[in-house]
Design a protein around this motif. Structure first.
Motif, short mmCIF file in Angstrom:
data_model
loop_
_atom_site.label_atom_id
_atom_site.label_comp_id
_atom_site.label_asym_id
_atom_site.label_seq_id
_atom_site.Cartn_x
_atom_site.Cartn_y
_atom_site.Cartn_z
N THR A 18 0.82 -1.21 0.00
CA THR A 18 0.00 0.00 0.00
C THR A 18 0.85 1.26 0.00
OG1 THR A 18 -1.75 -1.18 1.18
CG2 THR A 18 -1.84 1.23 1.21
N ASP A 19 1.93 1.25 0.77
CA ASP A 19 2.80 2.42 0.86
C ASP A 19 4.19 2.00 1.31
OD1 ASP A 19 3.96 4.87 1.09
OD2 ASP A 19 2.74 5.58 2.76
N SER A 20 5.11 1.89 0.35
CA SER A 20 6.47 1.47 0.69
C SER A 20 7.28 2.59 1.32
CB SER A 20 7.19 0.98 -0.56
OG SER A 20 7.42 2.05 -1.46
N ARG A 21 6.76 3.85 1.22
CA ARG A 21 7.44 5.04 1.77
C ARG A 21 8.87 5.18 1.26
NH1 ARG A 21 4.21 7.10 5.68
NH2 ARG A 21 2.65 5.70 6.57
N GLY A 22 9.11 4.66 0.08
CA GLY A 22 10.43 4.80 -0.53
C GLY A 22 11.48 3.86 0.03
N GLU A 23 11.11 3.05 1.01
CA GLU A 23 12.07 2.12 1.60
C GLU A 23 12.19 0.87 0.73
OE1 GLU A 23 11.84 1.77 6.12
OE2 GLU A 23 9.78 2.31 5.59
N ASP A 24 13.39 0.35 0.59
CA ASP A 24 13.60 -0.91 -0.10
C ASP A 24 13.75 -2.01 0.95
OD1 ASP A 24 14.12 -3.03 -1.68
OD2 ASP A 24 15.92 -2.21 -2.63
N ARG A 25 12.64 -2.62 1.28
CA ARG A 25 12.64 -3.69 2.29
C ARG A 25 12.46 -5.05 1.64
NH1 ARG A 25 8.32 -2.65 6.69
NH2 ARG A 25 9.41 -4.43 7.57
N PHE A 26 12.56 -5.11 0.32
CA PHE A 26 12.22 -6.35 -0.36
C PHE A 26 13.08 -7.51 0.14
CE2 PHE A 26 12.74 -9.57 -3.62
CZ PHE A 26 11.42 -9.87 -3.90
N GLU A 27 14.39 -7.34 0.18
CA GLU A 27 15.24 -8.48 0.53
C GLU A 27 14.97 -9.01 1.93
OE1 GLU A 27 19.21 -9.57 -1.07
OE2 GLU A 27 19.86 -8.43 0.71
N ARG A 110 -5.91 -13.71 -0.34
CA ARG A 110 -6.90 -13.00 -1.15
C ARG A 110 -6.77 -11.49 -0.97
NH1 ARG A 110 -11.95 -10.77 -0.68
NH2 ARG A 110 -13.33 -11.02 -2.47
N GLU A 111 -6.59 -11.06 0.26
CA GLU A 111 -6.45 -9.63 0.51
C GLU A 111 -5.18 -9.06 -0.12
OE1 GLU A 111 -8.63 -7.47 1.85
OE2 GLU A 111 -9.94 -9.23 1.69
N LEU A 112 -4.12 -9.85 -0.16
CA LEU A 112 -2.89 -9.39 -0.80
C LEU A 112 -3.07 -9.27 -2.31
CD1 LEU A 112 -0.16 -11.35 1.21
CD2 LEU A 112 -0.70 -8.90 1.35
N VAL A 113 -3.79 -10.22 -2.92
CA VAL A 113 -4.09 -10.13 -4.35
C VAL A 113 -4.85 -8.85 -4.66
CG1 VAL A 113 -5.50 -11.11 -6.20
CG2 VAL A 113 -4.05 -12.61 -4.84
N LEU A 114 -5.87 -8.56 -3.87
CA LEU A 114 -6.70 -7.38 -4.12
C LEU A 114 -5.93 -6.09 -3.85
CD1 LEU A 114 -10.13 -8.56 -2.69
CD2 LEU A 114 -9.27 -8.71 -5.03
N ALA A 115 -5.09 -6.09 -2.81
CA ALA A 115 -4.28 -4.90 -2.51
C ALA A 115 -3.30 -4.62 -3.64
CB ALA A 115 -3.54 -5.09 -1.19
N ALA A 116 -2.65 -5.67 -4.15
CA ALA A 116 -1.71 -5.49 -5.26
C ALA A 116 -2.44 -5.01 -6.51
CB ALA A 116 -0.98 -6.81 -5.54
N ASN A 117 -3.63 -5.56 -6.76
CA ASN A 117 -4.42 -5.15 -7.93
C ASN A 117 -4.78 -3.67 -7.84
OD1 ASN A 117 -6.34 -6.01 -10.32
ND2 ASN A 117 -7.57 -4.78 -8.94
N ARG A 118 -5.23 -3.23 -6.68
CA ARG A 118 -5.60 -1.82 -6.51
C ARG A 118 -4.40 -0.90 -6.72
NH1 ARG A 118 -8.72 -4.06 -2.21
NH2 ARG A 118 -7.03 -3.59 -0.75
N LYS A 119 -3.25 -1.29 -6.20
CA LYS A 119 -2.07 -0.45 -6.30
C LYS A 119 -1.59 -0.34 -7.74
CE LYS A 119 1.41 1.94 -4.63
NZ LYS A 119 1.17 3.35 -4.23
N VAL A 120 -1.49 -1.47 -8.44
CA VAL A 120 -1.01 -1.45 -9.82
C VAL A 120 -1.98 -0.71 -10.73
CG1 VAL A 120 -0.51 -2.90 -11.83
CG2 VAL A 120 0.38 -3.55 -9.59
N MET A 121 -3.28 -1.01 -10.61
CA MET A 121 -4.26 -0.36 -11.47
C MET A 121 -4.33 1.14 -11.18
SD MET A 121 -5.26 -2.79 -13.43
CE MET A 121 -6.79 -2.32 -14.23
N GLY A 122 -4.24 1.51 -9.92
CA GLY A 122 -4.29 2.92 -9.56
C GLY A 122 -3.08 3.69 -10.06
#
Length: 415
Positions: A18-27, A110-122
């Protein structure tokens, strides 16, 4: 691992999407997810053990084993108790179109799928932040409950659509009369519209209109979003020609024509950057840009063990934090390449003489996959589009458009 830990990871990943705030926390998050999935996912743990890999010996996300997409069709690949399943999607055909699998997800997944969909489409499809009518040339979740595109488009309508939005493919086929009538209303009202559907649905429509000499003038700001279907290819034409057909048939500029790549094995769709780049003034080639919670790399075709440099074609490997209920990394049979800040797909791999060919398969995949009922709908949709568009040309004025036909359609030779 306890349900509390699973919930904690879910909340952390959801907030990061939803909001990475510019942080790279992926790893750091990827390593946590790998530890969790190694302990909770029996099929994945067996796969890792077969490679002699476990969390104790992994310090980089690149070294986390990626599970082959074809293996989802043979094993139950879940990192949660099966009885908590709330979502099931059928996988694509990949290299064996007769072998299908099911991707199961729990409530968190399911919630993660929908959250990712909203972020990418938005961010990439509706970057203006304003709602608009969304006309979907794909089945609804009621018609196709196991189809990821149907579920994603329902969420897109909820998040970005107006009350004039809707689905126009049912088990009866393509509701082309209703679709044309709705389109007429929006054109007359000069309201931008988003047309979203399978690549082949648009190809059928373009071909029928071209055959019958019809062109549409959609309001400025309208967009065409295609997904699935032909992947790297666009039916009987290449990408550039496809975008020209979008312009010729609907009057939509190529920057407003967006391809979205999705697959059941991964929770996050990837969308073209062209519209967002246009709005932000970024001058670059059309790509599917990197996302904070995902990584995509191209692996060498021969051994699938070496990460390729940007520009070199290989097999795409997706790492997606939103895959919490399954496996973080998925090795696909899609051919593509990395760019400096994203990736692009060029098609599905084909096996020639027992080896993966660097040239993509020429065989198209239907807009709704290869399940028989949807293949039938695909054929019926092609028939109904051709039949009805031909009727538009024969019977003047256009039946559902009534007196507004001249505002909506520009016939060749009368521009």
């Amino acid at each position: 691992m306890s349900d509390d830990r699973r919930r904690e990871l879910f909340e952390t990943i959801r907030d990061y999407i939803t909001d990475s705030r510019g942080e790279d926390r992926f790893e750091s998050l990827a390593l946590e997810v790998f530890r969790f999935q190694y302990g909770a996912n029996e099929a994945y743990r067996a796969y890792c053990d077969g490679k002699g890999i476990n969390p104790a010996g992994i310090g980089r996300w690149e070294d986390i084993p990626a599970y082959p997409s074809d293996a989802f069709k043979k094993n139950l690949v879940i990192s949660f108790p099966y009885e908590k399943t709330v979502m099931a999607n059928i996988t694509g055909g990949t290299t064996d179109p007769d072998l299908r699998g099911i991707i199961f997800r729990d409530e968190y997944g399911r919630e993660l799928v929908l959250a990712a969909n909203r972020k990418v489409m938005g961010d990439y499809v509706f970057p203006e932040g304003e709602r608009m009518p969304i006309l979907v040339l794909a089945p609804s979740p009621e018609t196709a409950p196991s189809m990821g595109m149907a579920i994603g488009m329902a969420e897109t309508i909820r998040s970005f659509g107006t009350d004039q939005s809707g689905f126009f493919i049912t088990r009866r086929g393509f509701l082309i009369r209703e679709f044309m009538d709705r389109l007429r209303e929006l054109v007359v009202a000069d309201r931008p519209v988003a047309l979203i559907g399978s690549t082949s649905a648009f190809i059928y429509f373009f071909n029928a209109c071209r055959k019958n000499g019809l062109r549409f003038a959609l309001p400025a700001g309208s967009r065409i979003v295609d997904g699935g279907g032909y992947r790297g290819r666009f039916g009987d034409c290449g990408r550039d020609e496809y975008y020209e057909r979008c312009r010729d048939t609907f009057g939509v500029d190529p920057a407003y024509c967006l391809n979205v790549l999705g697959m059941a094995e991964s929770a996050t769709n990837s969308a073209d950057s062209s519209l967002k780049d246009l709005r932000t003034g970024l001058d670059r080639e059309r790509i599917k840009p990197d996302l904070p919670w995902c990584r995509v790399v191209a692996m060498d075709i021969e051994t699938c063990s070496r990460v390729l440099p940007p520009g070199e074609v290989g097999l795409l490997r997706h790492y997606d934090l939103a895959n919490l209920p399954t496996v973080l990394g998925v090795q696909t049979d899609n051919l593509g390449f990395r760019t400096e800040d994203g990736f692009e797909i060029i098609g599905r791999a084909q096996v020639v003489d027992g080896k993966v060919s660097p040239m993509p398969s020429e065989k198209p995949v239907g807009p709704m996959g290869e399940k028989k009922i949807f293949s039938f709908l695909d054929l019926y949709m092609k028939f109904s589009i051709g039949r009805y568009v031909a009727k538009i040309k024969k019977d003047d004025p256009l039946c559902p458009c009534g007196e507004a036909i001249e505002e909506m359609i520009v016939r060749e030779g009368n521009e």
